[in-house]
Design a protein around this motif. Structure first.
Motif, PDB file in Angstrom:
ATOM      1  N   PHE A 392      38.891  45.166  44.818  1.00  0.00           N
ATOM      2  CA  PHE A 392      38.660  44.256  43.699  1.00  0.00           C
ATOM      3  C   PHE A 392      39.697  43.148  43.636  1.00  0.00           C
ATOM      4  O   PHE A 392      39.405  42.048  43.175  1.00  0.00           O
ATOM      5  CB  PHE A 392      38.524  45.051  42.400  1.00  0.00           C
ATOM      6  N   SER A 393      40.900  43.413  44.152  1.00  0.00           N
ATOM      7  CA  SER A 393      41.873  42.332  44.254  1.00  0.00           C
ATOM      8  C   SER A 393      41.391  41.305  45.275  1.00  0.00           C
ATOM      9  O   SER A 393      41.466  40.099  45.049  1.00  0.00           O
ATOM     10  CB  SER A 393      43.235  42.882  44.681  1.00  0.00           C
ATOM     11  N   ALA A 396      38.738  39.238  43.795  1.00  0.00           N
ATOM     12  CA  ALA A 396      39.281  38.306  42.807  1.00  0.00           C
ATOM     13  C   ALA A 396      39.908  37.101  43.505  1.00  0.00           C
ATOM     14  O   ALA A 396      39.685  35.955  43.111  1.00  0.00           O
ATOM     15  CB  ALA A 396      40.299  39.004  41.931  1.00  0.00           C
ATOM     16  N   ASN A 399      37.597  34.628  44.516  1.00  0.00           N
ATOM     17  CA  ASN A 399      36.836  34.045  43.404  1.00  0.00           C
ATOM     18  C   ASN A 399      35.428  34.599  43.261  1.00  0.00           C
ATOM     19  O   ASN A 399      34.516  33.893  42.836  1.00  0.00           O
ATOM     20  CB  ASN A 399      36.748  32.523  43.552  1.00  0.00           C
ATOM     21  N   VAL A 400      35.265  35.852  43.615  1.00  0.00           N
ATOM     22  CA  VAL A 400      33.959  36.475  43.463  1.00  0.00           C
ATOM     23  C   VAL A 400      33.943  37.262  42.154  1.00  0.00           C
ATOM     24  O   VAL A 400      34.837  38.066  41.900  1.00  0.00           O
ATOM     25  CB  VAL A 400      33.665  37.426  44.637  1.00  0.00           C
ATOM     26  N   ASN A 401      32.954  37.005  41.337  1.00  0.00           N
ATOM     27  CA  ASN A 401      32.818  37.712  40.076  1.00  0.00           C
ATOM     28  C   ASN A 401      32.032  39.010  40.301  1.00  0.00           C
ATOM     29  O   ASN A 401      30.947  38.982  40.850  1.00  0.00           O
ATOM     30  CB  ASN A 401      32.086  36.820  39.069  1.00  0.00           C
ATOM     31  N   VAL A 402      32.628  40.128  39.899  1.00  0.00           N
ATOM     32  CA  VAL A 402      31.992  41.422  40.121  1.00  0.00           C
ATOM     33  C   VAL A 402      31.100  41.758  38.936  1.00  0.00           C
ATOM     34  O   VAL A 402      31.560  41.846  37.809  1.00  0.00           O
ATOM     35  CB  VAL A 402      33.054  42.519  40.327  1.00  0.00           C
TER      36      VAL A 402
ATOM     37  N   LYS B 382      35.048  39.455  31.334  1.00  0.00           N
ATOM     38  CA  LYS B 382      33.972  38.701  31.963  1.00  0.00           C
ATOM     39  C   LYS B 382      34.490  37.380  32.546  1.00  0.00           C
ATOM     40  O   LYS B 382      34.079  36.947  33.611  1.00  0.00           O
ATOM     41  CB  LYS B 382      32.867  38.426  30.937  1.00  0.00           C
ATOM     42  N   ARG B 385      38.721  36.916  36.414  1.00  0.00           N
ATOM     43  CA  ARG B 385      38.441  37.587  37.675  1.00  0.00           C
ATOM     44  C   ARG B 385      39.587  38.515  38.033  1.00  0.00           C
ATOM     45  O   ARG B 385      40.736  38.248  37.720  1.00  0.00           O
ATOM     46  CB  ARG B 385      38.232  36.547  38.773  1.00  0.00           C
ATOM     47  N   GLY B 386      39.249  39.604  38.674  1.00  0.00           N
ATOM     48  CA  GLY B 386      40.293  40.475  39.190  1.00  0.00           C
ATOM     49  C   GLY B 386      40.742  41.566  38.243  1.00  0.00           C
ATOM     50  O   GLY B 386      41.691  42.285  38.546  1.00  0.00           O
ATOM     51  N   ALA B 388      39.224  44.337  37.516  1.00  0.00           N
ATOM     52  CA  ALA B 388      39.015  45.620  38.182  1.00  0.00           C
ATOM     53  C   ALA B 388      40.108  45.859  39.223  1.00  0.00           C
ATOM     54  O   ALA B 388      40.652  46.954  39.338  1.00  0.00           O
ATOM     55  CB  ALA B 388      37.635  45.655  38.833  1.00  0.00           C
ATOM     56  N   GLY B 389      40.439  44.838  39.956  1.00  0.00           N
ATOM     57  CA  GLY B 389      41.489  44.962  40.970  1.00  0.00           C
ATOM     58  C   GLY B 389      42.797  45.412  40.364  1.00  0.00           C
ATOM     59  O   GLY B 389      43.482  46.287  40.892  1.00  0.00           O
ATOM     60  N   ARG B 390      43.163  44.798  39.232  1.00  0.00           N
ATOM     61  CA  ARG B 390      44.426  45.167  38.599  1.00  0.00           C
ATOM     62  C   ARG B 390      44.400  46.598  38.082  1.00  0.00           C
ATOM     63  O   ARG B 390      45.365  47.339  38.202  1.00  0.00           O
ATOM     64  CB  ARG B 390      44.743  44.180  37.466  1.00  0.00           C
ATOM     65  N   PHE B 392      42.642  49.142  39.237  1.00  0.00           N
ATOM     66  CA  PHE B 392      42.671  50.153  40.285  1.00  0.00           C
ATOM     67  C   PHE B 392      43.959  50.105  41.096  1.00  0.00           C
ATOM     68  O   PHE B 392      44.413  51.128  41.604  1.00  0.00           O
ATOM     69  CB  PHE B 392      41.415  50.060  41.154  1.00  0.00           C
ATOM     70  N   SER B 393      44.584  48.935  41.174  1.00  0.00           N
ATOM     71  CA  SER B 393      45.907  48.870  41.803  1.00  0.00           C
ATOM     72  C   SER B 393      46.909  49.637  40.954  1.00  0.00           C
ATOM     73  O   SER B 393      47.733  50.400  41.475  1.00  0.00           O
ATOM     74  CB  SER B 393      46.355  47.418  41.958  1.00  0.00           C
ATOM     75  N   GLN B 407      30.607  50.280  36.119  1.00  0.00           N
ATOM     76  CA  GLN B 407      30.628  49.023  35.368  1.00  0.00           C
ATOM     77  C   GLN B 407      29.261  48.389  35.430  1.00  0.00           C
ATOM     78  O   GLN B 407      28.769  48.076  36.504  1.00  0.00           O
ATOM     79  CB  GLN B 407      31.665  48.056  35.930  1.00  0.00           C
ATOM     80  N   GLU B 411      29.652  43.654  31.780  1.00  0.00           N
ATOM     81  CA  GLU B 411      31.013  43.242  32.139  1.00  0.00           C
ATOM     82  C   GLU B 411      31.958  43.342  30.953  1.00  0.00           C
ATOM     83  O   GLU B 411      32.979  42.674  30.875  1.00  0.00           O
ATOM     84  CB  GLU B 411      31.055  41.832  32.723  1.00  0.00           C
TER      85      GLU B 411
END
Lengths: 439, 439
Positions: A392-393, A396, A399-402, B382, B385-386, B388-390, B392-393, B407, B411
């Motif tokens: 997900f990092s 991000a 610049n992809v929105n999940v 929403k 961005r990122g 989710a990355g933060r 899970f990191s 998810q 969002e």
């Protein structure tokens, strides 16, 4: 040690390819049973023999003169026979085919001749027995593959043979009428032969050196996968990988037989091993990435949804009533999202929405279209913490929105939803972080 | 501008708290309608009046002498009356209560007296009209709250009044028999009054300055939430937040009335605003984190599951047949996981598993227990961005293994499954990354 070796259409498209395939077969005496496909394309603009057969039969059925077309097909085989210098005439076979076409033997019969004839040539060239698949692969009256009967017939015919050639793609009903598997079905035949005789390995020879970590149309020269489990492959195969027919997995998997995908043009490459289970660590944390565009998300809101017993079931009932299967169903507390194939859903959307209202009485239903789903798969993810964080990092940063995340307890895969237009960017970002940067 | 103000039990536990509450009410003339709870605990070891009432009524029902207990309850109220210096005697009321107890008026009637009497005192002290909730809040014959009839009764009684006190927690059937809401139901009464008269604001005064970003039992002095949307709150409330009764949201939400959670002991704190929608950016990317331990994951495997229409519906049917609701249902390609409450599931697990086998014919069903679910909620996710990355990191750095991720397209939240024993660590890690480190 017994190996069943299957060669794809590109491995048998002309005499030169045929020689490569047969050299591979003769290299190891364990490669006893051979399953050939029909001749594939010799070049990009060429037509596969199977397509020529379908077209010719369609002409026959319409009462048109198909002789010239049949001669063109025969020329394809004669070119191979001549190139191999094998002493074989297909005159009688083609006479019979012409008669059967005129008699309306059916499209399945027509298509099956591609493999049948290639099998005849290969048997002659290798000096091995030819076993017509119609005699050993059986479908029941409903057209369903009969695994029990097939095993019995296989054992009767193949036991005691040092080797044999069994053409792929088709089998027959009890009355002898030919029936084919779905397109690409020679993979299935190879798997059935291997499973029936309990081979040690099922080698599937094609024109790529196994599975790639990601689609080469998106990633430039992606890394190949050394070893993948059946489960990992299933999670990837469904999403669009096309090296192996997905139904080819079950017959060998049931018997614990590994599949080895090999490249006829690079026989020294070790290819990809598909196995039930392995202690081998994957080279990267992830084994593969695959995805597919064109999904719709149906978002359903209802207050206190989670405490309403039967709510989810009722929503799924609405999709089932219209013959729709769903891909994923992530949920919040008062929200639930159903992902479906856009092309299947489009025509029925209003009926399905009204059925959801009727059956489950939601507060709101909203539809979002043009969503791509990406599966990031790897048995290594379970033992590596932070895989999700890296994915997900990476997305991000790109610049992809999940739009959706879905990971069940198998911890074998993470499914991600993004907009169609972010699909390639997302796959590149995930590939880079795990394979290129080796994070 | 009309405000409905509700005061919780701790805000009305004794005369001192009562004075604070009434000072707050008198501070703004817009605070016209007041909904009091029953007196709560004066200290940690104290008993709430509602619990005393239940206990006393149970004695009456068993034919035991309950007079002494009723006197203790009266003493609680008299202490408040004396402390306030208000000219009011509850002698008649308690005589009537004793009669009703002996006549078997029911536990609902008994419990409702806590709010009723507090309302009487408050009305006398404020010099406002007292409206018995039994006359304005109506339940239908099935015991379901009747919103339409209630609105009508409210308008009849409250229209034209400058102000009034309406005790919380109860209402009545058409025949006048008292019925209570579930515990904590004064929140609901306040919401119903506000909704019925279309107030501008529903102020809910309690002993905390609104909602915290995370549970203060896990995070030391967590930040408070300025503004939260109804939807965000629902996603958090379900997971364990307990500041506001979850059913208190609907009556005001339907009318677009915001709720302001305030602290009686710190009236200058602005508290938390609960609103339908807001352009106000949350202070942090996430609005809140909440979670709950004690879930089971039921993992179901079946080859080609996704292409089988009706598979998911059949699996959910098995849970429904045994009266179980499910929390989440993440799925892979050949796998699907159903999360259920462990305590509800335990007794029925074997029956449910066998029902799944019977209805859906899966390949395998496995159960994993002791899983905690955590909801990370935020309207800011929403547009950022990122996120989710933060998350899970942060979890990876804290050595927390993520068992489930879910998810949907809203969002608005991400649901994460971890082992029970990782629950607190996970919440701390997520709180730190978004709030402490402000990443």
């Amino acid at each position: 040690m017994v190996k069943v070796v299957k060669f794809g259409g590109s491995s048998l498209a002309n005499a030169e390819q045929f020689k490569k395939a047969c050299a591979i077969i003769n290299m190891e005496k364990e490669r006893r049973f051979v399953v050939p496909s029909a001749p594939g394309k010799r070049s990009g603009s060429d037509t596969k023999v199977t397509d020529m057969l379908y077209h010719t039969y369609d002409m026959a059925e319409k009462g048109e003169d198909f002789k010239k077309n049949l001669r063109e097909i025969k020329a394809r085989y004669d070119e191979i026979i001549d190139g191999l210098g094998v002493d074989l005439s297909l005159d009688y076979e083609f006479k019979k085919i012409a008669e059967m076409f005129t008699a309306g033997a059916g499209r399945d019969y027509a298509a099956s001749r591609g493999e049948y004839l290639n099998g005849r040539i290969m048997a002659a060239y290798l000096g091995r027995e030819f076993i017509d698949a119609a005699e050993v692969i059986r479908f029941d009256d409903d057209g369903v593959f009969d695994a029990e009967k097939t095993k019995e017939l296989m054992k009767q015919k193949l036991n005691g043979l040092d080797g044999a050639v069994v053409p792929g793609f088709y089998g027959a009903y009890a009355d002898g009428r030919v029936k084919t598997f779905s397109r690409g079905g020679s993979d299935i035949t190879g798997s059935i032969v291997a499973g029936s005789i309990r081979a040690d390995v099922y080698e599937n020879w094609t024109d790529v050196s196994g599975f790639m970590v990601a689609d080469p149309r998106i990633i430039d020269e992606p890394e190949s996968i050394d070893t993948i489990t059946y489960r990992e492959l299933r999670e990837l195969a469904y999403m669009g990988a096309s090296v192996l027919h997905e139904e080819a997995i079950f017959p060998v998997r049931r018997e614990g037989i590994p599949i080895n995908i090999r490249n006829t043009n690079k026989p020294d490459d070790k290819g990809t091993w598909i196995v039930e289970s392995t202690a081998q660590k994957p080279k990267y944390t992830i084994t593969g990435i695959a995805g597919k565009k064109g999904f719709c998300a149906v978002n359903i809101d209802k207050e206190l949804m989670n405490s309403e017993i039967g709510f989810g079931r009722k929503v799924l009932q609405a999709f089932e009533d219209y013959g729709l299967s769903f891909e994923h169903m992530p949920s919040g507390i008062d929200t639930m999202t159903i992902f479906v194939h856009q092309d299947e859903f489009m025509d029925k959307e209003q009926q399905v929405v009204s059925a959801i209202h009727r059956l489950a009485d939601p507060d709101t239903v909203e539809i979002e279209s043009d969503i791509a789903l990406i599966a990031v798969v790897g048995r290594g993810m379970k033992s590596t913490r932070g895989t999700a964080g890296r994915i997900f990092s990476a997305l991000a940063h790109a610049n992809v929105n999940v739009k959706m995340i879905d990971q069940g307890s198998s911890e074998l895969n993470i499914i991600i939803g993004v907009a169609n237009q972010d699909f390639e960017t997302a796959i590149k970002a995930i590939y880079d972080i795990f394979v290129t940067v080796k994070l």
